[in-house]
Motif scaffolding. Structure first.
Motif, PDB file in Angstrom:
ATOM      1  N   GLY A 196     -37.697  24.996  52.343  1.00 32.68           N
ATOM      2  CA  GLY A 196     -37.017  25.003  51.059  1.00 32.68           C
ATOM      3  C   GLY A 196     -37.933  25.398  49.924  1.00 32.68           C
ATOM      4  N   LEU A 197     -37.734  24.769  48.753  1.00 34.06           N
ATOM      5  CA  LEU A 197     -38.459  25.121  47.538  1.00 34.06           C
ATOM      6  C   LEU A 197     -39.672  24.221  47.339  1.00 34.06           C
ATOM      7  CD1 LEU A 197     -38.707  26.730  44.914  1.00 34.06           C
ATOM      8  CD2 LEU A 197     -37.114  25.104  43.851  1.00 34.06           C
ATOM      9  N   ASN A 198     -40.859  24.836  47.316  1.00 31.01           N
ATOM     10  CA  ASN A 198     -42.114  24.140  47.037  1.00 31.01           C
ATOM     11  C   ASN A 198     -42.623  24.610  45.679  1.00 31.01           C
ATOM     12  OD1 ASN A 198     -43.217  23.005  49.988  1.00 31.01           O
ATOM     13  ND2 ASN A 198     -41.934  24.824  50.165  1.00 31.01           N
ATOM     14  N   VAL A 199     -42.977  23.668  44.776  1.00 29.37           N
ATOM     15  CA  VAL A 199     -43.487  24.069  43.461  1.00 29.37           C
ATOM     16  C   VAL A 199     -44.897  23.534  43.253  1.00 29.37           C
ATOM     17  CG1 VAL A 199     -41.181  24.192  42.445  1.00 29.37           C
ATOM     18  CG2 VAL A 199     -42.517  22.078  42.247  1.00 29.37           C
ATOM     19  N   LEU A 200     -45.679  24.318  42.517  1.00 31.03           N
ATOM     20  CA  LEU A 200     -47.015  23.917  42.081  1.00 31.03           C
ATOM     21  C   LEU A 200     -46.972  23.771  40.559  1.00 31.03           C
ATOM     22  CD1 LEU A 200     -49.123  26.468  44.155  1.00 31.03           C
ATOM     23  CD2 LEU A 200     -49.049  24.022  44.548  1.00 31.03           C
ATOM     24  N   THR A 201     -47.306  22.604  40.074  1.00 28.05           N
ATOM     25  CA  THR A 201     -47.349  22.382  38.631  1.00 28.05           C
ATOM     26  C   THR A 201     -48.706  21.811  38.241  1.00 28.05           C
ATOM     27  OG1 THR A 201     -46.496  20.097  38.705  1.00 28.05           O
ATOM     28  CG2 THR A 201     -44.863  21.888  38.653  1.00 28.05           C
ATOM     29  N   GLY A 202     -48.962  21.787  36.957  1.00 32.80           N
ATOM     30  CA  GLY A 202     -50.229  21.261  36.464  1.00 32.80           C
ATOM     31  C   GLY A 202     -50.607  21.947  35.166  1.00 32.80           C
ATOM     32  N   GLU A 203     -51.599  21.386  34.497  1.00 34.17           N
ATOM     33  CA  GLU A 203     -52.048  21.954  33.233  1.00 34.17           C
ATOM     34  C   GLU A 203     -52.624  23.356  33.444  1.00 34.17           C
ATOM     35  OE1 GLU A 203     -51.603  20.703  30.396  1.00 34.17           O
ATOM     36  OE2 GLU A 203     -51.316  18.534  30.650  1.00 34.17           O
ATOM     37  N   THR A 204     -52.576  24.162  32.388  1.00 33.59           N
ATOM     38  CA  THR A 204     -53.169  25.498  32.445  1.00 33.59           C
ATOM     39  C   THR A 204     -54.661  25.389  32.775  1.00 33.59           C
ATOM     40  OG1 THR A 204     -51.599  26.325  30.817  1.00 33.59           O
ATOM     41  CG2 THR A 204     -53.619  27.600  31.149  1.00 33.59           C
ATOM     42  N   GLY A 205     -55.106  26.196  33.744  1.00 35.86           N
ATOM     43  CA  GLY A 205     -56.506  26.186  34.141  1.00 35.86           C
ATOM     44  C   GLY A 205     -56.846  25.162  35.192  1.00 35.86           C
ATOM     45  N   ALA A 206     -55.845  24.411  35.666  1.00 36.22           N
ATOM     46  CA  ALA A 206     -56.118  23.376  36.662  1.00 36.22           C
ATOM     47  C   ALA A 206     -56.498  23.977  38.017  1.00 36.22           C
ATOM     48  CB  ALA A 206     -54.910  22.461  36.808  1.00 36.22           C
ATOM     49  N   GLY A 207     -56.020  25.186  38.284  1.00 33.86           N
ATOM     50  CA  GLY A 207     -56.373  25.815  39.565  1.00 33.86           C
ATOM     51  C   GLY A 207     -55.180  26.236  40.389  1.00 33.86           C
ATOM     52  N   LYS A 208     -53.990  26.273  39.782  1.00 37.07           N
ATOM     53  CA  LYS A 208     -52.800  26.686  40.539  1.00 37.07           C
ATOM     54  C   LYS A 208     -52.942  28.121  41.053  1.00 37.07           C
ATOM     55  CE  LYS A 208     -50.036  25.910  37.054  1.00 37.07           C
ATOM     56  NZ  LYS A 208     -51.081  25.462  36.117  1.00 37.07           N
ATOM     57  N   SER A 209     -53.382  28.995  40.161  1.00 33.09           N
ATOM     58  CA  SER A 209     -53.516  30.397  40.566  1.00 33.09           C
ATOM     59  C   SER A 209     -54.635  30.599  41.578  1.00 33.09           C
ATOM     60  CB  SER A 209     -53.773  31.273  39.333  1.00 33.09           C
ATOM     61  OG  SER A 209     -52.630  31.301  38.503  1.00 33.09           O
ATOM     62  N   ILE A 210     -55.620  29.678  41.580  1.00 33.10           N
ATOM     63  CA  ILE A 210     -56.688  29.772  42.578  1.00 33.10           C
ATOM     64  C   ILE A 210     -56.098  29.621  43.981  1.00 33.10           C
ATOM     65  CG2 ILE A 210     -58.762  28.644  43.466  1.00 33.10           C
ATOM     66  CD1 ILE A 210     -59.498  27.940  40.604  1.00 33.10           C
ATOM     67  N   ILE A 211     -55.132  28.734  44.102  1.00 33.71           N
ATOM     68  CA  ILE A 211     -54.479  28.524  45.400  1.00 33.71           C
ATOM     69  C   ILE A 211     -53.759  29.801  45.835  1.00 33.71           C
ATOM     70  CG2 ILE A 211     -52.670  27.234  46.588  1.00 33.71           C
ATOM     71  CD1 ILE A 211     -53.424  24.828  44.788  1.00 33.71           C
ATOM     72  N   ILE A 212     -53.081  30.451  44.876  1.00 29.94           N
ATOM     73  CA  ILE A 212     -52.395  31.699  45.199  1.00 29.94           C
ATOM     74  C   ILE A 212     -53.416  32.797  45.521  1.00 29.94           C
ATOM     75  CG2 ILE A 212     -50.793  33.446  44.343  1.00 29.94           C
ATOM     76  CD1 ILE A 212     -49.570  30.674  44.910  1.00 29.94           C
ATOM     77  N   ASP A 213     -54.541  32.809  44.783  1.00 29.54           N
ATOM     78  CA  ASP A 213     -55.602  33.784  45.078  1.00 29.54           C
ATOM     79  C   ASP A 213     -56.120  33.618  46.500  1.00 29.54           C
ATOM     80  OD1 ASP A 213     -55.422  34.818  42.552  1.00 29.54           O
ATOM     81  OD2 ASP A 213     -57.095  33.672  41.737  1.00 29.54           O
ATOM     82  N   ALA A 214     -56.287  32.368  46.907  1.00 30.15           N
ATOM     83  CA  ALA A 214     -56.756  32.102  48.269  1.00 30.15           C
ATOM     84  C   ALA A 214     -55.736  32.609  49.288  1.00 30.15           C
ATOM     85  CB  ALA A 214     -56.981  30.603  48.454  1.00 30.15           C
ATOM     86  N   MET A 215     -54.460  32.421  48.969  1.00 32.45           N
ATOM     87  CA  MET A 215     -53.402  32.891  49.869  1.00 32.45           C
ATOM     88  C   MET A 215     -53.433  34.417  49.970  1.00 32.45           C
ATOM     89  SD  MET A 215     -51.137  31.316  51.690  1.00 32.45           S
ATOM     90  CE  MET A 215     -49.923  31.951  52.859  1.00 32.45           C
ATOM     91  N   ASN A 216     -53.660  35.072  48.845  1.00 40.51           N
ATOM     92  CA  ASN A 216     -53.750  36.537  48.843  1.00 40.51           C
ATOM     93  C   ASN A 216     -54.892  37.029  49.722  1.00 40.51           C
ATOM     94  OD1 ASN A 216     -51.955  38.311  47.051  1.00 40.51           O
ATOM     95  ND2 ASN A 216     -52.275  36.515  45.776  1.00 40.51           N
ATOM     96  N   LEU A 217     -56.043  36.365  49.613  1.00 38.47           N
ATOM     97  CA  LEU A 217     -57.188  36.755  50.440  1.00 38.47           C
ATOM     98  C   LEU A 217     -56.881  36.553  51.921  1.00 38.47           C
ATOM     99  CD1 LEU A 217     -60.222  35.396  48.386  1.00 38.47           C
ATOM    100  CD2 LEU A 217     -59.591  37.773  48.763  1.00 38.47           C
ATOM    101  N   LEU A 218     -56.203  35.481  52.213  1.00 42.02           N
ATOM    102  CA  LEU A 218     -55.862  35.192  53.605  1.00 42.02           C
ATOM    103  C   LEU A 218     -54.931  36.263  54.179  1.00 42.02           C
ATOM    104  CD1 LEU A 218     -56.348  33.022  55.791  1.00 42.02           C
ATOM    105  CD2 LEU A 218     -54.196  31.995  55.096  1.00 42.02           C
ATOM    106  N   LEU A 219     -54.134  36.865  53.295  1.00 39.74           N
ATOM    107  CA  LEU A 219     -53.150  37.853  53.738  1.00 39.74           C
ATOM    108  C   LEU A 219     -53.671  39.285  53.657  1.00 39.74           C
ATOM    109  CD1 LEU A 219     -49.992  36.273  52.089  1.00 39.74           C
ATOM    110  CD2 LEU A 219     -50.624  36.217  54.499  1.00 39.74           C
TER     111      LEU A 219
END
Length: 574
Positions: free
Chosen positions: A23-46
């Motif tokens: 289903g739907l998974n969301v990532l939330t948090g303050e700006t600069g917390a590292g949400k996009s880092i997780i997506i960056d890691a996913m991009n590298l993995l792919l």
């Protein structure tokens, strides 16, 4: 679906394991917390290119792992099998290690693979939308296939590819024949010349052995004549032999027959020797006949020698040890000549077949093209309607379906030839004009990541039943969107998440409240180091996170009440 993501020593992340749900998974948090880092890691993995700069300070390497459940991912299994990897396991483990020298190693289920292979498999599992390059829906090469899926033209497209394959195969065969034509003509001339030499010789199998025998007889005729004459004299009698074998045999048999009259048993034994007299008579006639034929023309020996020289010369020319081998070679050359001279008819037959298949493919491509144009109009209207609901009422979405005439095109229809691929004669591309007065541009040329993500969300909603990618990731899909529009986006995300797994970075509480799995990303400082951590808020903690996202006091009664109401409304929608 994606079951787990494990990140170690990557940017601000020390060691992080994120479990994901359907289903739907969301990532939330303050700006600069590292949400996009997780997506960056996913991009590298792919499959995205990496540098040593992503490694966390103080570490020698960064490592990213992801476990996917591919039980129902038949396309992914086909890709894995085509790469000769084991696809029997329903879990697929991606792993990538980036070292301090900027190099990396990629693994699939423990097997070392190339980055390109990792990317190919990843494309069948995950579609990324937002600020990154791993976006299949902005890749023009994917648009035609997506349009066919939307229109249900899979069978038509498959038939087109088969017909195109037949056409290409025939053309390749014809081109090979034409390319070999000069060499073939030269070879035909060579074969005809060589066969002419052999045919003029008038050779027959065993002829050389017969000639050698005859030559030997002629060469030894005097000795043969003497021996045959002496043998005849011994058999039939003559001046040198007053007691011939035949007469002696008659006397012998007469004496023994007298014994037989006395002893009837002995007479019975003599009967099998009675025909010997007739055999001796036959042998006498044979010798007489042989003597009469023993004469020869003195020129015959010269003719025989000349014939043997001719045969020997031909055997040396063609490097054959025997006359039979030479004649076998001649038969092979004749077979090759028949095949080569028959290629002209093969060339004509192929040309006729190519013309027929080209016309059939052209008709099929035209029918398919018309269906695509009609489907493109429907897709445009559907996407346009979804974009209005997503706050992009000024945007125009277009599906360009183009054909190009080409003098040397492969398919023909009604006297015209067309530039063709295995997909037919169409080139399909999705175009977008985000604002009034602006010309449509390719989706890849749209600068705003938020706009791209909303366009992709609209397309995803429409293509939810046809596109088979099981995991969709939206990065910052809500950029520049207000609360009311956020609810519409949340509802569409929920629609997409009903048929696949969706992972979304969001700043909107409406989207966060709709999630089946809520992941909060925080940035903490400890021991003089900054690191990213995650938590999975439940109950009151989740209410407070939603209240924070609403922009009010996360502990105030009004914000908390609003958050509770939003969660309650979202649960009804889910």
């Amino acid at each position: 679906m994606l079951n787990m993501l494990h990140i170690r020593n990557f940017a601000l992340i020390d060691d992080l394991i994120i479990p994901w749900k359907p289903g739907l998974n969301v990532l939330t948090g303050e700006t600069g917390a590292g949400k996009s880092i997780i997506i960056d890691a996913m991009n590298l993995l792919l499959g995205q290119r990496a540098s040593a700069g992503v490694i966390r300070r103080g570490s020698s390497s960064a490592e990213i792992e992801a476990a996917f459940d591919i039980c129902a991912c038949f396309k992914t299994k086909e890709v894995i099998e085509s790469m000769e990897l084991d696809a029997s396991n329903d879990e697929l483990l991606f792993r990538r290690i980036i070292t301090a020298d900027g190099k990396s190693k990629c693994f699939l289920n423990g097997s070392l693979v190339t980055l390109n292979l990792l990317e190919t498999v990843g494309e069948s599992l995950v579609d990324m939308h937002g600020q990154h390059e791993h976006q299949s829906l902005i890749n023009p090469k994917k648009h035609l296939a997506l349009l066919d899926e939307f229109a249900g033209l899979g069978a038509d497209a498959t038939m087109m590819r088969q017909r195109y394959g037949d056409l290409k195969q025939r053309i390749a065969t014809l081109e090979r024949i034409i390319a070999q034509e000069s060499h073939r003509n030269q070879r035909v001339a060579e074969l005809r010349e060589e066969l002419k030499l052999i045919e003029q010789a008038g050779l027959t199998r065993g002829e050389d052995e017969e000639i050698k025998t005859r030559r030997s007889v002629i060469a030894n005729s005097e000795n043969i004549h003497r021996l045959i004459g002496e043998s005849y004299d011994m058999l039939a009698g003559g001046e040198k032999n007053p007691q011939p074998i035949a007469g002696t045999w008659d006397a012998l048999m007469h004496a023994l027959q007298e014994v037989g009259r006395i002893d009837h048993g002995f007479a019975q034994s003599l009967r099998e020797y009675e025909d010997i007299r007739y055999k001796l008579a036959e042998l006498s006639s044979l010798l007489q006949d042989y003597l009469s034929r023993l004469e020869y023309d003195p020129a015959e020996l010269d003719a025989l020698e000349s014939r043997l020289q001719t045969i020997s010369k031909l055997k040396r020319r063609y490097r054959c040890e025997s006359l039979d081998a030479l004649l076998d070679l001649a038969e092979d050359m004749q077979s090759e000549l028949d095949r080569l001279t028959g290629s002209s008819s093969e060339k004509n037959r192929l040309s006729e077949e190519i013309q027929l298949v080209s016309e059939q493919a052209g008709k099929l491509a035209m029918v398919l093209s018309q269906k695509r144009i009609e489907a493109a109009n429907r897709l445009e209207r559907n996407v346009q309607a979804h974009l209005r609901e997503l706050g992009m009422d000024k945007a125009r979405f277009l599906v360009s379906v183009q054909q190009e005439e080409a003098p040397n095109g492969l398919v023909t229809y009604k006297g015209k030839t067309w530039k063709t691929s295995s997909w037919g004669i169409d080139t399909v591309e999705f175009l977008m004009s985000a604002n009034v007065g602006e010309p449509p541009k390719p989706l890849a040329a749209i600068a705003s990541g938020g706009e791209i993500s909303r366009i992709m969300l609209a397309l995803r909603t429409i293509l939810a039943e046809t596109d088979k990618v099981p995991v969709v990731i939206f990065d910052e899909i809500d950029a520049g969107v207000g609360a009311s529009m956020g609810m519409r986006i949340a509802e569409k995300l929920s629609t997409v998440a009903a048929s696949r797994q969706v992972i979304c970075i969001t700043h909107l509480p409406q989207i966060a409240a709709m999630a089946h799995n809520h992941v909060v990303v925080d940035k903490l400082v400890a021991g003089g180091r900054t690191r990213t951590e995650i938590s999975f808020p439940q109950g009151e903690k989740r209410i407070r996170e939603i209240a924070r996202m609403l922009g009010g006091d996360a502990t105030g009664n009004i914000s908390l009440k609003h958050a509770q109401e939003l969660l309650a409304l979202s649960r009804k929608s889910i």
